[in-house]
Design a protein around this motif. Structure first.
Motif, mmCIF file in Angstrom:
data_model
loop_
_atom_site.group_PDB
_atom_site.id
_atom_site.type_symbol
_atom_site.label_atom_id
_atom_site.label_comp_id
_atom_site.label_asym_id
_atom_site.label_seq_id
_atom_site.Cartn_x
_atom_site.Cartn_y
_atom_site.Cartn_z
ATOM 1 N N SER A 107 0.823 -1.211 0.000
ATOM 2 C CA SER A 107 0.000 0.000 0.000
ATOM 3 C C SER A 107 0.859 1.264 0.000
ATOM 4 C CB SER A 107 -0.952 -0.001 1.204
ATOM 5 O OG SER A 107 -0.230 -0.094 2.412
ATOM 6 N N LEU A 108 2.053 1.195 0.603
ATOM 7 C CA LEU A 108 2.935 2.360 0.600
ATOM 8 C C LEU A 108 3.449 2.664 -0.801
ATOM 9 C CD1 LEU A 108 4.445 4.551 2.175
ATOM 10 C CD2 LEU A 108 6.314 2.930 2.456
ATOM 11 N N VAL A 109 3.826 1.633 -1.536
ATOM 12 C CA VAL A 109 4.300 1.828 -2.909
ATOM 13 C C VAL A 109 3.186 2.420 -3.770
ATOM 14 C CG1 VAL A 109 5.188 0.680 -4.960
ATOM 15 C CG2 VAL A 109 5.994 -0.010 -2.701
ATOM 16 N N TRP A 110 1.987 1.920 -3.588
ATOM 17 C CA TRP A 110 0.815 2.439 -4.324
ATOM 18 C C TRP A 110 0.671 3.941 -4.103
ATOM 19 C CZ3 TRP A 110 -3.523 -0.194 -6.773
ATOM 20 C CH2 TRP A 110 -4.611 0.629 -7.023
ATOM 21 N N TYR A 111 0.693 4.341 -2.832
ATOM 22 C CA TYR A 111 0.547 5.768 -2.497
ATOM 23 C C TYR A 111 1.668 6.600 -3.114
ATOM 24 C CZ TYR A 111 2.533 9.565 0.222
ATOM 25 O OH TYR A 111 3.171 10.708 0.587
ATOM 26 N N CYS A 112 2.893 6.087 -3.008
ATOM 27 C CA CYS A 112 4.066 6.825 -3.457
ATOM 28 C C CYS A 112 3.980 7.163 -4.942
ATOM 29 C CB CYS A 112 5.317 6.011 -3.171
ATOM 30 S SG CYS A 112 6.833 6.767 -3.749
ATOM 31 N N LEU A 113 3.652 6.187 -5.759
ATOM 32 C CA LEU A 113 3.586 6.396 -7.205
ATOM 33 C C LEU A 113 2.454 7.353 -7.583
ATOM 34 C CD1 LEU A 113 4.251 2.749 -8.470
ATOM 35 C CD2 LEU A 113 5.843 4.688 -8.451
ATOM 36 N N ALA A 114 1.293 7.173 -6.972
ATOM 37 C CA ALA A 114 0.152 8.032 -7.304
ATOM 38 C C ALA A 114 0.419 9.483 -6.900
ATOM 39 C CB ALA A 114 -1.111 7.511 -6.613
ATOM 40 N N THR A 115 1.058 9.686 -5.752
ATOM 41 C CA THR A 115 1.342 11.031 -5.278
ATOM 42 C C THR A 115 2.383 11.722 -6.156
ATOM 43 O OG1 THR A 115 0.808 10.408 -3.005
ATOM 44 C CG2 THR A 115 2.124 12.399 -3.296
ATOM 45 N N LEU A 116 3.392 10.965 -6.594
ATOM 46 C CA LEU A 116 4.423 11.526 -7.457
ATOM 47 C C LEU A 116 3.820 12.009 -8.776
ATOM 48 C CD1 LEU A 116 7.472 12.036 -7.749
ATOM 49 C CD2 LEU A 116 7.661 9.766 -8.781
ATOM 50 N N ILE A 117 2.922 11.228 -9.340
ATOM 51 C CA ILE A 117 2.258 11.632 -10.580
ATOM 52 C C ILE A 117 1.403 12.870 -10.343
ATOM 53 C CG2 ILE A 117 0.570 10.943 -12.337
ATOM 54 C CD1 ILE A 117 1.558 8.042 -11.929
ATOM 55 N N MET A 118 0.729 12.926 -9.191
ATOM 56 C CA MET A 118 -0.130 14.077 -8.870
ATOM 57 C C MET A 118 0.656 15.382 -8.841
ATOM 58 S SD MET A 118 -2.173 14.956 -5.357
ATOM 59 C CE MET A 118 -0.722 15.819 -4.733
ATOM 60 N N ALA A 119 1.918 15.314 -8.415
ATOM 61 C CA ALA A 119 2.733 16.522 -8.276
ATOM 62 C C ALA A 119 2.925 17.260 -9.594
ATOM 63 C CB ALA A 119 4.096 16.165 -7.684
ATOM 64 N N PHE A 120 2.714 16.587 -10.728
ATOM 65 C CA PHE A 120 2.957 17.207 -12.027
ATOM 66 C C PHE A 120 1.661 17.516 -12.787
ATOM 67 C CE2 PHE A 120 6.793 14.876 -10.929
ATOM 68 C CZ PHE A 120 7.776 15.840 -11.154
ATOM 69 N N GLN A 121 0.515 17.461 -12.105
ATOM 70 C CA GLN A 121 -0.766 17.776 -12.725
ATOM 71 C C GLN A 121 -1.095 19.256 -12.559
ATOM 72 O OE1 GLN A 121 -1.956 15.169 -14.530
ATOM 73 N NE2 GLN A 121 -0.129 14.188 -13.657
ATOM 74 N N SER A 122 -1.906 19.794 -13.478
ATOM 75 C CA SER A 122 -2.157 21.238 -13.469
ATOM 76 C C SER A 122 -3.622 21.623 -13.579
ATOM 77 C CB SER A 122 -1.377 21.900 -14.617
ATOM 78 O OG SER A 122 0.012 21.724 -14.439
ATOM 79 N N THR A 123 -4.523 20.656 -13.567
ATOM 80 C CA THR A 123 -5.951 20.975 -13.610
ATOM 81 C C THR A 123 -6.635 20.356 -12.399
ATOM 82 O OG1 THR A 123 -6.604 18.998 -14.864
ATOM 83 C CG2 THR A 123 -5.874 20.934 -16.132
ATOM 84 N N PRO A 124 -7.738 20.934 -11.931
ATOM 85 C CA PRO A 124 -8.437 20.364 -10.781
ATOM 86 C C PRO A 124 -8.798 18.895 -10.964
ATOM 87 C CG PRO A 124 -9.311 22.533 -11.264
ATOM 88 C CD PRO A 124 -8.379 22.184 -12.396
ATOM 89 N N ASN A 125 -9.257 18.526 -12.151
ATOM 90 C CA ASN A 125 -9.705 17.148 -12.373
ATOM 91 C C ASN A 125 -8.553 16.148 -12.297
ATOM 92 O OD1 ASN A 125 -12.344 17.966 -12.686
ATOM 93 N ND2 ASN A 125 -12.279 17.976 -14.931
ATOM 94 N N THR A 126 -7.405 16.450 -12.910
ATOM 95 C CA THR A 126 -6.289 15.510 -12.892
ATOM 96 C C THR A 126 -5.624 15.448 -11.521
ATOM 97 O OG1 THR A 126 -4.828 17.232 -13.788
ATOM 98 C CG2 THR A 126 -5.826 15.684 -15.358
ATOM 99 N N VAL A 127 -5.498 16.604 -10.863
ATOM 100 C CA VAL A 127 -4.945 16.614 -9.503
ATOM 101 C C VAL A 127 -5.823 15.763 -8.586
ATOM 102 C CG1 VAL A 127 -4.529 18.033 -7.459
ATOM 103 C CG2 VAL A 127 -3.731 18.809 -9.692
ATOM 104 N N ASN A 128 -7.131 15.966 -8.679
ATOM 105 C CA ASN A 128 -8.052 15.225 -7.814
ATOM 106 C C ASN A 128 -8.069 13.730 -8.131
ATOM 107 O OD1 ASN A 128 -8.837 17.459 -6.357
ATOM 108 N ND2 ASN A 128 -10.623 17.895 -7.645
ATOM 109 N N PHE A 129 -7.931 13.377 -9.401
ATOM 110 C CA PHE A 129 -7.938 11.958 -9.776
ATOM 111 C C PHE A 129 -6.777 11.215 -9.122
ATOM 112 C CE2 PHE A 129 -6.355 8.578 -12.610
ATOM 113 C CZ PHE A 129 -7.452 7.735 -12.600
#
Length: 473
Positions: A107-129
């Motif tokens: 579960s930690l690896v899952w969180y880590c990858l999803a959060t890293l991808i979130m850091a490079f999003q620029s719209t409300p919908n993609t950040v929230n996804f």
């Protein structure tokens, strides 16, 4: 006909665990498990500190025109807690099926990858996804941490170990506030400062994943699954280390407590034996996070609403956040002395009182003092409530039961952010804290009236009366 309760191998393992002294090896195990909660807390407390940076990048706004508008900060909070709800409600049973350690690391690896991808999003919908997907991993992780610790430490030390776990777990709160104070107003290498705060947390989690491979599986869980040889190996290894460190023979185990050896099913939490506990904890969890996250996620935004400049807001938030890891260290002295249910009630009362006082402060010193007291109550509620709910169900269903009742705290917080944003817009900061105080009153009533005692009792003993009741039902 219901199975006759017997002294099962899991109960015998429990008796051997409960007689262990808390030597260095036992504290190292607690530390390793606590590192998992470290990054979970980092992700959850990210919201308030990076909010000003997201406002500056025009990704989110502090309030919304429509109650459930996706362009406001409330939607960012809702996305996380929607993921937490899904993780705790639908996936925590995996820890009962595959084991505490396996799910703990995955579960930690899952969180880590999803959060890293979130850091490079620029719209409300993609950040929230991506925030939602990260929340799924965190939801599973937090429940597994509570389950893991409760099953590995002796009964007389559960309060202290949960206090230490929370002290370690809350270190990210002032760290995030400090990083945000330094980075959010800037853009190192052309990347907005709030994105760097997110990246730092996600990358660090990968490193800790390797450290946590040193953890043994829960011997209680192994025995409950019928994997007796593995359970015995783990138990002997722990006993050998503890004996060597203590320098004296271990005391004889107390007689094993009778328990039901049957395989657990989620529906058992709705049986006459556990129904009242399930309802009590579901109600308490639903309302307690209104107070906890209503303050934690909104501190900078609430201070800005009171007319305090954004740079001062981040500075004050950092100072206030320092109480999160410090207060649980003080709690070590009383965590096993005051009955757990009353600790939950007292902390909720403090959240209500200090929250109302905080809403009327605008000068620096009163804001910091009252905000720190409010934070101390939040920290107290966290380590006492996490400990308490992990004690009330038997090993065979502990992870899925805690996941079910805890999921309601995640469900309520999906909507709490929207309501707080609306209340802040129409009634100001005092209105927000009156809303929080009402929620805390419900928690006090639920736990105070219906909660059983747990201090200094083995996990099997706590569930003994319900098991007998089920046999008679």
């Amino acid at each position: 006909m219901a199975a006759t309760p017997i002294a099962s191998p899991a109960a015998e393992i429990t008796a051997r665990l409960d007689r262990l002294p808390m030597t260095r090896h036992m504290w190292v195990l607690v530390l390793l498990i606590s590192l998992g909660g470290w990054f979970d807390v980092y992700a959850i407390f990210l919201t308030g500190s990076i909010a000003p940076g997201m406002f500056a990048d025009r990704i989110f706004t502090p309030t919304t025109v429509a109650l459930f508008g996706l362009g406001g900060l409330a939607s960012f909070i809702a996305a996380l807690f929607a993921g937490l709800f899904v993780g705790t409600m639908f996936f925590t049973h995996l820890a009962d099926h595959f084991g505490r350690r396996t799910v703990f690391t995955f579960s930690l690896v899952w969180y880590c990858l999803a959060t890293l991808i979130m850091a490079f999003q620029s719209t409300p919908n993609t950040v929230n996804f991506w925030r939602l997907l990260a929340g799924v991993g965190i939801g599973v992780e937090l429940v597994t941490v509570d389950t893991f610790i409760s099953e590995l430490v002796p009964k007389r030390a559960r309060g202290r170990t949960f206090a230490i776990q929370q002290a370690i777990g809350f270190i990210p709160v002032p760290l995030i506030a400090f990083l945000a104070w330094l980075l959010v107003p800037t853009a190192p290498l052309g990347l907005s400062g709030w994105r760097w705060v997110v990246i730092i947390g996600s990358v660090g989690a990968i490193l800790v994943w390797f450290v946590r491979l040193r953890l043994p599986e829960s011997p209680r869980w192994l025995a409950q699954q019928g994997r007796l040889e593995e359970a015995e190996q783990v138990m002997r290894a722990i006993e050998a280390r503890v004996t060597a460190e203590s320098g004296r023979p271990l005391p004889a185990p107390e007689p094993p407590v009778m328990e039901d050896p049957a395989e657990g099913q989620l529906r058992e939490i709705f049986s006459p034996a556990y129904r009242s506990r399930t309802i009590m904890l579901s109600v308490a969890n639903f309302f307690q996070t209104i107070g906890f996250y209503g303050f934690a996620n909104w501190v900078p935004t609430l201070l800005i609403a009171q007319g305090i400049h954004v740079s001062q807001t981040l500075e004050y938030s950092f100072i206030i956040a320092c109480a999160y890891p410090l207060f649980p260290l003080l709690g070590v002295g009383f965590a096993d002395r005051i009955e757990r249910k009353w600790q939950v009630c007292l902390s909720c009362t403090g959240i209500a009182v200090f929250g109302i006082l905080f809403s009327f402060q605008t000068a620096a010193i009163p804001v910091i003092v009252v905000g720190t007291l409010q934070t101390m109550m939040n920290a107290w509620l966290s380590f006492s409530a996490h400990n308490y709910q992990a004690e009330l169900f038997p090993t065979r269903i502990r992870a899925r039961a805690v996941g079910f009742v805890y999921s309601w705290s995640r469900f309520s917080t999906i909507f709490t952010g929207f309501f707080i944003a609306a209340i802040l817009q129409h009634f100001g900061v005092p209105g927000v804290f009156l809303f929080i105080a009402g929620a805390m009153a419900i928690v006090v009533l639920a736990i105070g009236v219906f909660g059983p005692r747990t201090n200094h009792r083995s996990l099997e003993e706590i569930s003994q009366v319900p098991v007998q009741a089920r046999g008679a039902a």
